[in-house]
Design a protein around this motif. Structure first.
Motif, PDB file in Angstrom:
ATOM      1  N   THR A  98      24.271  20.495  -7.286  1.00  0.00           N
ATOM      2  CA  THR A  98      24.434  21.884  -7.377  1.00  0.00           C
ATOM      3  C   THR A  98      23.696  22.799  -6.194  1.00  0.00           C
ATOM      4  N   GLY A  99      23.115  21.746  -5.333  1.00  0.00           N
ATOM      5  CA  GLY A  99      22.618  22.212  -4.243  1.00  0.00           C
ATOM      6  C   GLY A  99      20.853  22.704  -4.436  1.00  0.00           C
ATOM      7  N   GLU A 100      20.482  22.210  -5.723  1.00  0.00           N
ATOM      8  CA  GLU A 100      18.974  22.407  -6.235  1.00  0.00           C
ATOM      9  C   GLU A 100      18.121  21.390  -5.414  1.00  0.00           C
ATOM     10  N   PRO A 101      17.168  21.895  -5.061  1.00  0.00           N
ATOM     11  CA  PRO A 101      16.058  20.489  -4.479  1.00  0.00           C
ATOM     12  C   PRO A 101      15.445  20.246  -5.813  1.00  0.00           C
ATOM     13  N   PHE A 102      15.256  18.695  -5.994  1.00  0.00           N
ATOM     14  CA  PHE A 102      14.618  17.851  -7.156  1.00  0.00           C
ATOM     15  C   PHE A 102      13.602  17.067  -6.415  1.00  0.00           C
ATOM     16  N   THR A 103      12.553  17.345  -7.078  1.00  0.00           N
ATOM     17  CA  THR A 103      11.460  16.286  -6.613  1.00  0.00           C
ATOM     18  C   THR A 103      11.298  15.233  -7.705  1.00  0.00           C
ATOM     19  N   ALA A 104      11.479  13.785  -7.265  1.00  0.00           N
ATOM     20  CA  ALA A 104      11.582  12.806  -8.147  1.00  0.00           C
ATOM     21  C   ALA A 104      10.175  12.253  -8.517  1.00  0.00           C
ATOM     22  N   ILE A 105       9.471  12.035  -7.289  1.00  0.00           N
ATOM     23  CA  ILE A 105       7.970  11.503  -7.516  1.00  0.00           C
ATOM     24  C   ILE A 105       7.212  12.244  -6.429  1.00  0.00           C
ATOM     25  N   ARG A 106       5.776  12.557  -6.889  1.00  0.00           N
ATOM     26  CA  ARG A 106       5.191  13.406  -5.912  1.00  0.00           C
ATOM     27  C   ARG A 106       3.649  12.747  -5.913  1.00  0.00           C
ATOM     28  N   GLU A 159       0.967  -1.216   0.083  1.00  0.00           N
ATOM     29  CA  GLU A 159       0.019  -0.093   0.142  1.00  0.00           C
ATOM     30  C   GLU A 159       1.050   1.344  -0.149  1.00  0.00           C
ATOM     31  N   ILE A 160       0.619   1.961  -0.811  1.00  0.00           N
ATOM     32  CA  ILE A 160       1.493   3.088  -1.261  1.00  0.00           C
ATOM     33  C   ILE A 160       0.572   4.464  -1.108  1.00  0.00           C
ATOM     34  N   THR A 161       0.926   5.397  -0.166  1.00  0.00           N
ATOM     35  CA  THR A 161      -0.008   6.505   0.121  1.00  0.00           C
ATOM     36  C   THR A 161       0.758   7.957  -0.164  1.00  0.00           C
ATOM     37  N   GLY A 162       0.266   8.889  -0.991  1.00  0.00           N
ATOM     38  CA  GLY A 162       0.729  10.084  -1.031  1.00  0.00           C
ATOM     39  C   GLY A 162       2.400  10.060  -0.946  1.00  0.00           C
ATOM     40  N   LEU A 163       2.954   9.096  -1.811  1.00  0.00           N
ATOM     41  CA  LEU A 163       4.434   9.147  -1.745  1.00  0.00           C
ATOM     42  C   LEU A 163       5.110  10.066  -2.494  1.00  0.00           C
ATOM     43  N   THR A 164       5.815  10.848  -1.804  1.00  0.00           N
ATOM     44  CA  THR A 164       6.799  11.841  -2.527  1.00  0.00           C
ATOM     45  C   THR A 164       8.105  11.608  -1.917  1.00  0.00           C
ATOM     46  N   LYS A 165       9.067  11.848  -3.068  1.00  0.00           N
ATOM     47  CA  LYS A 165      10.720  11.805  -2.758  1.00  0.00           C
ATOM     48  C   LYS A 165      11.524  12.925  -3.385  1.00  0.00           C
ATOM     49  N   ARG A 166      11.954  13.524  -2.545  1.00  0.00           N
ATOM     50  CA  ARG A 166      12.993  14.807  -2.824  1.00  0.00           C
ATOM     51  C   ARG A 166      14.540  14.439  -2.546  1.00  0.00           C
ATOM     52  N   PHE A 167      15.154  14.998  -3.614  1.00  0.00           N
ATOM     53  CA  PHE A 167      16.697  14.913  -3.428  1.00  0.00           C
ATOM     54  C   PHE A 167      17.082  16.339  -3.593  1.00  0.00           C
ATOM     55  N   VAL A 168      18.605  16.388  -3.166  1.00  0.00           N
ATOM     56  CA  VAL A 168      19.313  17.722  -3.432  1.00  0.00           C
ATOM     57  C   VAL A 168      20.124  17.364  -4.517  1.00  0.00           C
ATOM     58  N   THR A 169      20.351  18.077  -5.618  1.00  0.00           N
ATOM     59  CA  THR A 169      21.145  17.864  -6.912  1.00  0.00           C
ATOM     60  C   THR A 169      22.687  18.283  -6.248  1.00  0.00           C
ATOM     61  N   CYS A 214      11.161   9.147 -15.064  1.00  0.00           N
ATOM     62  CA  CYS A 214       9.819   9.745 -14.168  1.00  0.00           C
ATOM     63  C   CYS A 214       9.769   9.354 -12.678  1.00  0.00           C
ATOM     64  N   GLY A 215      10.500   8.530 -12.110  1.00  0.00           N
ATOM     65  CA  GLY A 215      10.501   7.866 -11.010  1.00  0.00           C
ATOM     66  C   GLY A 215      10.129   6.508 -10.700  1.00  0.00           C
ATOM     67  N   LYS A 216      10.196   5.788 -11.669  1.00  0.00           N
ATOM     68  CA  LYS A 216       9.786   4.466 -11.543  1.00  0.00           C
ATOM     69  C   LYS A 216      10.858   3.608 -10.462  1.00  0.00           C
ATOM     70  N   SER A 217      12.064   3.932 -10.884  1.00  0.00           N
ATOM     71  CA  SER A 217      12.903   3.005 -10.084  1.00  0.00           C
ATOM     72  C   SER A 217      12.933   3.880  -8.894  1.00  0.00           C
ATOM     73  N   THR A 218      12.719   5.096  -8.433  1.00  0.00           N
ATOM     74  CA  THR A 218      12.697   5.484  -7.191  1.00  0.00           C
ATOM     75  C   THR A 218      11.447   4.988  -6.297  1.00  0.00           C
ATOM     76  N   THR A 219      10.313   4.905  -6.942  1.00  0.00           N
ATOM     77  CA  THR A 219       9.352   4.394  -6.278  1.00  0.00           C
ATOM     78  C   THR A 219       9.229   2.727  -5.943  1.00  0.00           C
ATOM     79  N   LEU A 220      10.299   2.103  -6.716  1.00  0.00           N
ATOM     80  CA  LEU A 220      10.680   0.760  -6.206  1.00  0.00           C
ATOM     81  C   LEU A 220      11.653   0.861  -5.134  1.00  0.00           C
ATOM     82  N   GLY A 221      12.513   1.477  -4.956  1.00  0.00           N
ATOM     83  CA  GLY A 221      13.357   1.944  -4.024  1.00  0.00           C
ATOM     84  C   GLY A 221      12.456   2.101  -2.499  1.00  0.00           C
ATOM     85  N   GLN A 222      11.626   2.821  -2.638  1.00  0.00           N
ATOM     86  CA  GLN A 222      10.706   3.242  -1.441  1.00  0.00           C
ATOM     87  C   GLN A 222       9.955   2.101  -0.885  1.00  0.00           C
TER      88      GLN A 222
END
Length: 287
Positions: free
Chosen positions: A38-46, A26-36, A66-74
């Protein structure tokens, strides 16, 4: 006499029901952010939300990045979400979850171990006696058609044979959940079709819940009960398609010529195409 029979059968039904519940993702409202770098925030999945039912084969397709592998990592517990939650069997994922096996695109075999040694790692770590682990590993190598290759090392095998070893190593643990990240992406077309058919046959034997990441829409439709489309980044679930092709499905190469397969493939591509074009336009503009 009837009362005694009922008393014995009830716990078995309860155990089966409990085992099925343990295989729900069960995946609910899953969001993952990274810092690049260069220090910039990056949202992989939302705000990714979906459920994989017990015993369901669920594929995720979407454009590159698009974040497929990121989702699997979560789901695997290898990464922690920035927001939202992942639960397996009703329990929040806070680390590597028992009963979960992994199969990724890159070979995850130990090069210094033989084929037999790689396959028996799971049972050995679980405390099985060495003699029993060897016997079980030999049986799984038989199932994937590698009898006679027990003493070979990974570098002595073809790409398709290494995938068979990886599949045996994943399934020997009798996982309730199988996570697969483009496991056949590097194979040639012919070998890929053979491996897909073998996966279906082995999966049918125990029906673990499967979350399967792929760029190949034909692969997703041929293997799955359900296909999820992810939007171009940041990824979210755009649409869900139920795949009503009957099971067991037989040879994957034959499935692709069936009328219903072609109808489903066209329906899903109509939704996926827009996301692929958006992703391409964004990266082309950046270049």
């Amino acid at each position: 006499m009837v009362g005694k029979k009922f008393a014995k059968s009830a716990p078995a039904a309860t155990d089966t029901s409990h085992a099925q519940e343990a295989a729900r993702i069960e995946i609910t409202g899953l969001t993952k952010r990274f810092v690049t770098p260069t220090g910039e925030p990056f949202t992989a999945i939302r705000d990714v939300t979906f459920t994989v039912e017990p015993g369901q084969f669920c594929a995720i397709v979407g454009p590159t990045g698009c974040g497929k592998s990121t989702t699997l990592g979560q789901v695997s517990g290898l990464e922690r979400p920035s927001a939202g939650s992942v639960a397996v069997g009703g329990r929040p994922v806070t680390g590597i979850t028992k009963g979960v096996s992994f199969m990724f695109q890159a070979d995850a075999l130990f090069p210094w171990k033989t084929v037999l040694g790689n396959v028996m790692i799971g049972p050995t770590l679980a405390g099985m006696a060495k003699k029993d682990a060897i016997a079980l590993a030999r049986d799984w190598l038989r199932r994937v058609g590698l009898t006679g290759f027990e003493d070979r090392y990974p570098h002595q095998l073809s790409g398709g044979m290494r995938k068979r070893v990886a599949m045996a190593a994943a399934l020997i643990n009798e996982p309730r959940i199988l996570l697969m990240d483009e496991p056949f992406g590097a194979l040639d077309v012919q070998t890929k079709a053979i491996m897909q058919t073998e996966l279906l046959g082995l999966w049918e034997q125990s029906r673990p819940s499967v979350l399967f990441i792929t760029h190949d829409l034909d692969e997703a439709v041929a293997l799955s009960d359900r296909v999820l489309i992810m939007t171009s980044g940041p990824g979210s679930i755009k649409e869900s398609f139920e795949i009503d092709l009957p099971r067991p499905r037989g040879e994957v190469q034959d499935i692709r010529h069936e009328q219903r397969f072609l109808e489903l493939q066209n329906q899903i591509w109509a939704s996926l195409k827009d996301e692929v074009q958006r992703a391409y336009a964004r990266t082309a503009g950046a270049a």
